[in-house]
Write a protein that holds these residues in place. Structure first.
Motif, PDB file in Angstrom:
ATOM      1  N   VAL A 248       0.672  -0.705   0.206  1.00 17.05           N
ATOM      2  CA  VAL A 248       0.604  -0.095  -0.333  1.00 17.05           C
ATOM      3  C   VAL A 248       0.876   0.839   0.680  1.00 17.05           C
ATOM      4  CG1 VAL A 248      -1.413   1.114   0.895  1.00 17.05           C
ATOM      5  CG2 VAL A 248      -2.372  -1.645   1.442  1.00 17.05           C
ATOM      6  N   ALA A 249       0.633   1.811  -0.683  1.00 15.18           N
ATOM      7  CA  ALA A 249       1.247   3.522  -1.130  1.00 15.18           C
ATOM      8  C   ALA A 249       0.516   4.880  -0.424  1.00 15.18           C
ATOM      9  CB  ALA A 249       1.625   3.675  -2.352  1.00 15.18           C
ATOM     10  N   LEU A 250       0.654   5.148   0.590  1.00 13.09           N
ATOM     11  CA  LEU A 250       0.135   6.252   0.901  1.00 13.09           C
ATOM     12  C   LEU A 250       0.951   7.849   0.733  1.00 13.09           C
ATOM     13  CD1 LEU A 250       0.230   3.992   4.557  1.00 13.09           C
ATOM     14  CD2 LEU A 250      -1.751   4.782   3.527  1.00 13.09           C
ATOM     15  N   LEU A 251       0.239   8.534   0.369  1.00 14.09           N
ATOM     16  CA  LEU A 251       0.645   9.550  -0.245  1.00 14.09           C
ATOM     17  C   LEU A 251      -0.582  11.152   0.626  1.00 14.09           C
ATOM     18  CD1 LEU A 251       0.507   7.443  -3.058  1.00 14.09           C
ATOM     19  CD2 LEU A 251       0.442   9.333  -4.211  1.00 14.09           C
TER      20      LEU A 251
ATOM     21  N   ALA B  95      -4.735   8.784  -0.591  1.00 15.04           N
ATOM     22  CA  ALA B  95      -4.119   9.706  -0.579  1.00 15.04           C
ATOM     23  C   ALA B  95      -5.214  10.364   0.937  1.00 15.04           C
ATOM     24  CB  ALA B  95      -4.964  10.682  -1.668  1.00 15.04           C
ATOM     25  N   PHE B  96      -3.560  10.900   1.569  1.00 14.00           N
ATOM     26  CA  PHE B  96      -4.285  12.199   2.343  1.00 14.00           C
ATOM     27  C   PHE B  96      -3.713  13.422   2.301  1.00 14.00           C
ATOM     28  CE2 PHE B  96      -3.133   7.794   4.334  1.00 14.00           C
ATOM     29  CZ  PHE B  96      -4.474   8.359   5.935  1.00 14.00           C
TER      30      PHE B  96
ATOM     31  N   VAL C  54       5.349   5.390   1.873  1.00 16.93           N
ATOM     32  CA  VAL C  54       5.062   7.223   2.731  1.00 16.93           C
ATOM     33  C   VAL C  54       5.807   7.933   1.846  1.00 16.93           C
ATOM     34  CG1 VAL C  54       4.528   8.529   4.049  1.00 16.93           C
ATOM     35  CG2 VAL C  54       4.228   6.468   4.564  1.00 16.93           C
ATOM     36  N   PHE C  55       4.777   8.089   0.861  1.00 16.70           N
ATOM     37  CA  PHE C  55       5.331   9.527  -0.356  1.00 16.70           C
ATOM     38  C   PHE C  55       5.214  11.178   0.513  1.00 16.70           C
ATOM     39  CE2 PHE C  55       5.508   5.496  -1.914  1.00 16.70           C
ATOM     40  CZ  PHE C  55       5.956   5.594  -3.160  1.00 16.70           C
ATOM     41  N   ILE C  56       5.832  11.879   0.605  1.00 17.85           N
ATOM     42  CA  ILE C  56       5.156  13.361   1.140  1.00 17.85           C
ATOM     43  C   ILE C  56       5.833  14.121  -0.214  1.00 17.85           C
ATOM     44  CG2 ILE C  56       5.823  14.908   2.842  1.00 17.85           C
ATOM     45  CD1 ILE C  56       6.797  12.718   4.962  1.00 17.85           C
ATOM     46  N   LEU C  57       4.422  14.429  -0.902  1.00 18.62           N
ATOM     47  CA  LEU C  57       5.401  15.032  -1.655  1.00 18.62           C
ATOM     48  C   LEU C  57       4.825  16.585  -1.413  1.00 18.62           C
ATOM     49  CD1 LEU C  57       2.332  12.726  -3.976  1.00 18.62           C
ATOM     50  CD2 LEU C  57       4.853  12.763  -3.795  1.00 18.62           C
TER      51      LEU C  57
END
Length: 101
Positions: free
Chosen positions: A7-10, A100-101, A36-39
């Motif tokens: 699971v990818a969490l963006l 997505a968050f 976790v991808f902090i964009l």
């Protein structure tokens, strides 16, 4: 034990970084491989910074990953790796599910 899923969490909003990382930790504990991808957002946590660091360390111990496209964020927190947006795009494709968050 094999991982059940990936699971990818963006997260793009600084106000959601804390909850995103907490959610990632919960998934990692349940034998889910998380990324976790902090964009494009700074990580400013104030008094939560130490707990945030501990959560990052636990995610790492559970074979999860946390990436940011901010050199500042990657430099401030152990267990956060710097990736460019282009590199993130490649990594995200490795995950079967996304939130997505």
């Amino acid at each position: 034990m094999s991982k059940a899923k990936k699971v990818a969490l963006l997260v793009r909003d600084a106000g959601n970084v804390w909850e995103c990382v907490r959610s990632a930790l919960g998934l990692a504990i349940q034998a889910t491989e998380v990324g976790v991808f902090i964009l494009n957002t700074p990580v400013e946590l104030g008094e939560r910074a130490e707990a945030f660091r501990e959560n990052l360390e636990m995610i790492d111990e559970l074979d999860g990953h946390v990436w940011s496209n901010s050199l500042e964020t990657a430099g401030r927190f152990d267990f956060v790796e710097y990736l460019t947006i282009e590199e993130m795009a490649v990594r995200i494709r490795e995950y079967g599910e996304m939130a997505a968050f």
